[in-house]
Every structure is written in C-alpha cells, then in structure tokens.
Write an enzyme that holds these catalytic residues in place. Structure first.
Site, PDB file in Angstrom:
ATOM      1  N   GLN A  52       4.523   9.296   7.195  1.00 35.39           N
ATOM      2  CA  GLN A  52       3.599  10.184   6.485  1.00 35.39           C
ATOM      3  C   GLN A  52       4.046  11.630   6.612  1.00 35.39           C
ATOM      4  O   GLN A  52       4.036  12.385   5.647  1.00 35.39           O
ATOM      5  CB  GLN A  52       2.183  10.011   7.036  1.00 35.39           C
ATOM      6  CG  GLN A  52       1.613   8.627   6.724  1.00 35.39           C
ATOM      7  CD  GLN A  52       0.220   8.407   7.272  1.00 35.39           C
ATOM      8  OE1 GLN A  52      -0.315   9.256   7.977  1.00 35.39           O
ATOM      9  NE2 GLN A  52      -0.371   7.280   6.951  1.00 35.39           N
ATOM     10  N   ARG A  84      -9.174  12.510  11.666  1.00 34.55           N
ATOM     11  CA  ARG A  84      -7.732  12.297  11.873  1.00 34.55           C
ATOM     12  C   ARG A  84      -6.950  13.597  11.724  1.00 34.55           C
ATOM     13  O   ARG A  84      -7.182  14.378  10.805  1.00 34.55           O
ATOM     14  CB  ARG A  84      -7.221  11.226  10.904  1.00 34.55           C
ATOM     15  CG  ARG A  84      -7.876   9.881  11.216  1.00 34.55           C
ATOM     16  CD  ARG A  84      -7.380   8.781  10.334  1.00 34.55           C
ATOM     17  NE  ARG A  84      -5.983   8.459  10.578  1.00 34.55           N
ATOM     18  CZ  ARG A  84      -5.294   7.600   9.843  1.00 34.55           C
ATOM     19  NH1 ARG A  84      -5.866   6.993   8.819  1.00 34.55           N
ATOM     20  NH2 ARG A  84      -4.033   7.348  10.131  1.00 34.55           N
ATOM     21  N   GLY A 111      -5.357   7.920   5.230  1.00 29.05           N
ATOM     22  CA  GLY A 111      -4.504   8.932   5.863  1.00 29.05           C
ATOM     23  C   GLY A 111      -3.240   9.156   5.050  1.00 29.05           C
ATOM     24  O   GLY A 111      -2.803  10.293   4.869  1.00 29.05           O
ATOM     25  N   LYS A 119       0.830  -1.214   0.000  1.00 28.32           N
ATOM     26  CA  LYS A 119       0.000   0.000   0.000  1.00 28.32           C
ATOM     27  C   LYS A 119       0.860   1.258   0.000  1.00 28.32           C
ATOM     28  O   LYS A 119       0.634   2.174  -0.783  1.00 28.32           O
ATOM     29  CB  LYS A 119      -0.920  -0.037   1.235  1.00 28.32           C
ATOM     30  CG  LYS A 119      -1.851   1.145   1.366  1.00 28.32           C
ATOM     31  CD  LYS A 119      -3.082   0.772   2.153  1.00 28.32           C
ATOM     32  CE  LYS A 119      -2.853   0.737   3.651  1.00 28.32           C
ATOM     33  NZ  LYS A 119      -2.728   2.062   4.273  1.00 28.32           N
ATOM     34  N   SER A 173       7.028   9.328  12.038  1.00 31.45           N
ATOM     35  CA  SER A 173       5.925   9.110  11.104  1.00 31.45           C
ATOM     36  C   SER A 173       6.414   9.273   9.678  1.00 31.45           C
ATOM     37  O   SER A 173       6.870  10.347   9.277  1.00 31.45           O
ATOM     38  CB  SER A 173       4.799  10.109  11.387  1.00 31.45           C
ATOM     39  OG  SER A 173       3.956  10.186  10.257  1.00 31.45           O
ATOM     40  N   ARG A 233       2.920   5.997  -3.197  1.00 29.83           N
ATOM     41  CA  ARG A 233       4.073   6.809  -3.614  1.00 29.83           C
ATOM     42  C   ARG A 233       4.350   6.665  -5.103  1.00 29.83           C
ATOM     43  O   ARG A 233       4.733   7.623  -5.767  1.00 29.83           O
ATOM     44  CB  ARG A 233       5.306   6.395  -2.796  1.00 29.83           C
ATOM     45  CG  ARG A 233       5.225   6.891  -1.348  1.00 29.83           C
ATOM     46  CD  ARG A 233       6.100   6.055  -0.455  1.00 29.83           C
ATOM     47  NE  ARG A 233       6.198   6.570   0.905  1.00 29.83           N
ATOM     48  CZ  ARG A 233       5.297   6.342   1.873  1.00 29.83           C
ATOM     49  NH1 ARG A 233       4.221   5.639   1.625  1.00 29.83           N
ATOM     50  NH2 ARG A 233       5.475   6.842   3.082  1.00 29.83           N
ATOM     51  N   LYS A 266      -5.040   6.207  14.359  1.00 25.89           N
ATOM     52  CA  LYS A 266      -5.083   5.491  13.078  1.00 25.89           C
ATOM     53  C   LYS A 266      -6.543   5.439  12.596  1.00 25.89           C
ATOM     54  O   LYS A 266      -7.369   6.218  13.061  1.00 25.89           O
ATOM     55  CB  LYS A 266      -4.490   4.087  13.247  1.00 25.89           C
ATOM     56  CG  LYS A 266      -3.004   4.093  13.602  1.00 25.89           C
ATOM     57  CD  LYS A 266      -2.163   4.602  12.452  1.00 25.89           C
ATOM     58  CE  LYS A 266      -0.691   4.611  12.777  1.00 25.89           C
ATOM     59  NZ  LYS A 266       0.106   5.310  11.774  1.00 25.89           N
ATOM     60  N   ASP A 273       1.780  -0.842  11.878  1.00 24.65           N
ATOM     61  CA  ASP A 273       0.490  -1.344  11.395  1.00 24.65           C
ATOM     62  C   ASP A 273       0.217  -2.773  11.854  1.00 24.65           C
ATOM     63  O   ASP A 273      -0.880  -3.298  11.643  1.00 24.65           O
ATOM     64  CB  ASP A 273       0.433  -1.264   9.871  1.00 24.65           C
ATOM     65  CG  ASP A 273       0.369   0.194   9.405  1.00 24.65           C
ATOM     66  OD1 ASP A 273      -0.058   1.051  10.191  1.00 24.65           O
ATOM     67  OD2 ASP A 273       0.754   0.460   8.255  1.00 24.65           O
TER      68      ASP A 273
HETATM   69  C1  S3P Z   1       2.357   4.921   6.200  1.00 25.12           C
HETATM   70  C2  S3P Z   1       2.874   5.290   7.401  1.00 25.12           C
HETATM   71  C3  S3P Z   1       2.329   4.883   8.702  1.00 25.12           C
HETATM   72  C4  S3P Z   1       1.355   3.723   8.568  1.00 25.12           C
HETATM   73  C5  S3P Z   1       0.422   3.868   7.415  1.00 25.12           C
HETATM   74  C6  S3P Z   1       1.206   4.009   6.099  1.00 25.12           C
HETATM   75  C7  S3P Z   1       2.989   5.412   4.971  1.00 25.12           C
HETATM   76  O1  S3P Z   1       1.659   5.990   9.286  1.00 25.12           O
HETATM   77  O2  S3P Z   1       0.622   3.551   9.746  1.00 25.12           O
HETATM   78  O3  S3P Z   1      -0.436   2.746   7.290  1.00 25.12           O
HETATM   79  O4  S3P Z   1       2.724   4.842   3.880  1.00 25.12           O
HETATM   80  O5  S3P Z   1       3.759   6.374   5.045  1.00 25.12           O
HETATM   81  P1  S3P Z   1       2.478   7.077  10.164  1.00 25.12           P
HETATM   82  O6  S3P Z   1       3.503   7.599   9.285  1.00 25.12           O
HETATM   83  O7  S3P Z   1       1.487   8.122  10.529  1.00 25.12           O
HETATM   84  O8  S3P Z   1       2.969   6.315  11.356  1.00 25.12           O
END
Ligand code: S3P
Length: 436
Positions: free
Chosen positions: A170, A123, A95, A22, A168, A27, A343, A316
């Site tokens: 993200q 969120r 997210g 995923k 994080s 990306r 989450k 996760d």
């Molecule tokens: C992800 C980062 C994680 C993860 C999410 C996917 C990503 O979140 O929980 O399912 O693809 O960058 P966080 O970066 O908020 O921890």
C-alpha cells in the site's frame, strides 16, 4: 447484524471459482481512470471495498459503467484529469482504497477529504503522509498517526527515493502512483518484497517501471493507455477454501482460475514448510498475472517457524494460518508480523481470542503468535470484530470443531468475499448465516 453458525459435517467436495482479486480490482479502477481512452475490466471484485473505490473515482469525475457488477467500462480522464469532488470520498472499510487513492490525489491539482468507517478511521495514514509530504503534497489527518478523515491537497510533486519502514504494497503503491505526476523518477526501496500488482499494471499500460531487487523506480512522462483487464480469482479468498479442504477429513476441492503471483502465495510456501504441498495445475497467464488451479485434500500438518520475508507474501493469510497451526503437530511460531496489529482489526489479538475460546493453545507475542498443536477445537461463540478475514478464518475453525461455532458480526465478509457462505454450502459445509 449478521451471524454465522458453523458445524463440522461432511467432507467438502467440488470445483469452484472465487471472486476477483481485491488488490488488482482496486488498482484496475484507479489506473484505468487515469488512462487515455476507454478500458474494460472483467472479473472486477463486486464487493464493498472495491465498490467504494469505484464510487470515489466517479465522484472525482470519471465515468464508470457497470456498477454494481463484475464487468466495468471506464472512460479514463488522463493522468491529471480528475475533478474536485462535491463532498468527502467514502472509502468504507478499505485501507487499500484510502492509501492508494491518497497517492493518486497527491498529484492532482485539487483538494479532497477521505473518510472511512470506524475501523478505517483508526488506521494510520502517517505511513502514506510522510512520503507524499516529502514529494510536495499536503496530507492532514488526526494526530501524529494521521488518522482519517484525511484531507489531501495535491501539488507540483518532486520524485523522491523512499525507503519504506515496513514491507507494504500500500505504501509502495501510493508513492508510485504519486510518482506518475511527479517531476523526475520516483524510487521505492522496501525492506522485503511486497505484492507487485501496481508495477505490473502501470507497465502493462505503457508506464515506465523498473524493478531491481527491492527497489522499484517509476519514470514519469507520457500517459497511460486504456486497456482491457481480466481480474483473476483472489488467492486470499481461495485460501479459506483451500484450508478447509486441507482440514476437513475426506475433502477434495478444486479452485479454478486463482491468481498465483508469487508475491501473494506465501501460504503455499508455509504449507510446504508444514509438510505437504498443495497441487497446482493448468498454470497460465491472464492479463500479465500468473493464474492456475489449486487442489486441496487433507494432509498431516506439522508446526513450523513462519517469519521474515515470508510474512509480506502471506500477510492477509496469517489469521487463517493460525487456524491451520492449531491442527498441526508441534509448535508453530509466527514472528515479524506486527503489521497484523494495524489491519482491519488487531489480527494477532483477535485470533488469539477466537482460538483460545475454541480451546486452542495460543500465546500472543508483540510481533506474532505461538501455537501448540494439535488441539481438538470446540465450538464457541466468537466475535469477528468486524474483520472479514477473522470471520472467515473462524468459519474454517468451526468446520473442524466439536459442536456449534457461532460467529458474530459477519456482514464484513462482504467487503472482500461476497458469496463466501453460499460457496461453502455448495461444497457441502454446514454453515448458515442469519440476520439478528
Ligand atoms: C494490499 C496490501 C496489504 C494487504 C491488503 C491489500 C494491497 O497491505 O494487507 O489487504 O492491495 O496493496 P499492506 O501493504 O499494508 O501490508
């Protein structure tokens, strides 16, 4: 609404592969959209979350061919080539989609509104808004926590050095993606290492990214080159099957072509701590990412302390780890995991609810859970709270529980793992999904 009925049954046996990763799929679509030329993505995760991202890129003027499907062809528009969308961009439950896209849009000369479903609308986006505003973008959402809908107005950005308050990927990725269109370098320094797919992919497409310990620096200039990306199987999806293979007596499951990037495989380390490594074979590299086959067989588990720098590497997989912990001898303490509360659901509270309903000994703490095992689980009716990883974790618990486990609201599984139920059935699991 869909519902899943699960029962303990025969051993799980067979060799399977899981859908594409995923994180890499999100990306791949965003970065190839910003490249010069046509890229091909193979093994794209054809699931709700990533489809939302691909459709958002289409709404921003990118030609994406092959949807819905796993083989995509994308005509990149260049680093600053996105167009004003005709309406709000809907990121559904994702997210990652919303947060990374905010980073992409911060460097574009346009304004866009990003919306999501009920879960995503609760969120926090302040973790993204704070650094992007510092770089020069306007990011407006509801209240102090900047809840969606969020409106981003891109601008002329300045590179920054940003210390993320939490590990994080993200946040790190959003800042780095904005940095592609900033003046001067952008550095992100994390408190602990998080997944590094953005850095790898930008580097593979000709961008300049350097990692030095917990600091990542992106130096803008030039362009991203189109490329062909083969997305490996998602470790976070494979983990459910791996855990089921571990827990159900007599099982032997082989998972082929799974991503083994060490910023993702913390669960393998946790399982080692709990007594018994998972066997890994045929290690190879696919599109700059390590990949291999995993074999899971039952093994005795012992309770362990899981916290600190290991948490971002299995972020996760924590819901699933709680299920494993109910079957381990002794006490498992999961700490430093407060991020789980923001989450797709509050995963600490929801897993405590699910496992308690099934007869486990679980105590909730602000930053984690304490679980005492082993406890025989008993079937119960539990609610996924619309969270795909809760639903699949509850399914694994149901495979070792006495009687029937009914999991309500399982449509969400499709956000990350389409075909999960069919795959479990193929391995011999007694689970049936029904429409209610
Ligand atoms: C992800 C980062 C994680 C993860 C999410 C996917 C990503 O979140 O929980 O399912 O693809 O960058 P966080 O970066 O908020 O921890």
């Amino acid at each position: 609404m869909r519902r899943l009925r699960v029962r303990a049954g025969e051993a799980l046996c067979g060799s399977v592969s899981v859908p594409g990763d995923k994180s890499i799929s999100h990306r791949a679509v965003m970065l190839t959209s910003l490249a010069e030329g046509t890229s091909h993505i193979g093994g794209f995760l054809n699931a709700a979350d990533c489809i939302c991202t691909a459709r958002a890129m289409m709404a921003l003027g990118v030609a994406v061919r092959g949807l819905p499907g796993t083989e995509l062809e994308i005509d990149g528009v260049g680093l600053r080539g996105l167009r004003v969308p005709a309406g709000p961009l809907d990121l559904g439950n994702s997210g990652t989609g919303m947060r990374l896209l905010l980073g992409v849009l911060a460097g574009q000369d346009l304004e866009a509104e990003l919306v999501g479903d009920e879960s995503l609308s609760g969120r926090p986006m302040d973790r993204i808004a704070v650094p992007l505003r510092e770089m020069g973008a306007s990011v407006i959402g509801r209240g102090e926590r900047v809840l969606p809908p969020v409106t981003v107005r891109g601008g002329v950005l300045q590179g920054i050095t940003y210390h993320t308050p939490m590990a994080s990927a993200q946040v790190k990725s959003a800042v780095l993606l904005a940095g592609l269109n900033a003046r001067g370098p952008t550095t992100v320094i994390e408190p602990a290492r998080s997944r590094d797919h953005t850095e790898r992919m930008v580097g593979a497409m000709g961008g300049v990214v350097e990692t030095d310990g917990l600091a990542v620096t992106l130096t803008p200039g030039g362009h991203l080159s189109a490329c062909d990306i083969t997305v490996p199987g998602d470790f976070s999806s494979a983990a459910f099957i791996l855990a089921a293979g571990r827990l159900v007596p007599g099982s032997r499951v082989v998972l082929e072509g799974v991503l083994l990037n060490e910023t993702r495989t913390g669960l393998l380390e946790a399982l080692e701590l709990m007594g018994g490594a998972v066997s890994v074979s045929e290690r190879r590299e696919v599109a700059g990412e390590p990949v291999g086959n995993l074999t899971a067989e039952p093994a005795a588990l012992a309770g362990a302390e899981v916290g600190g720098e290991l948490i971002p590497l299995l972020i996760d997989e924590v819901p699933l780890l709680t299920v494993l912990a109910t079957q381990a001898e002794g006490r498992t303490v999961i700490r430093d995991a407060a991020e789980l509360r923001v989450k797709e659901s509050d995963r600490l509270a929801v897993m405590a609810q699910v496992l308690s309903a099934m007869g486990a000994w679980v105590k909730e703490r602000p930053d984690g859970l304490v679980i005492e095992g082993p406890t025989p689980l008993r079937g119960a009716t539990v609610d996924s709270h619309g969270d795909h990883r809760v639903a699949m974790s509850a399914c694994v618990a149901g495979l070792v529980a006495e009687g029937e486990t009914v999991i309500e609201d399982t449509e969400c599984i499709g956000t990350s793992f389409p075909g999960f139920v069919e795959l479990m059935q193929e391995l011999g699991a007694e689970c049936v999904e029904e429409q209610v």
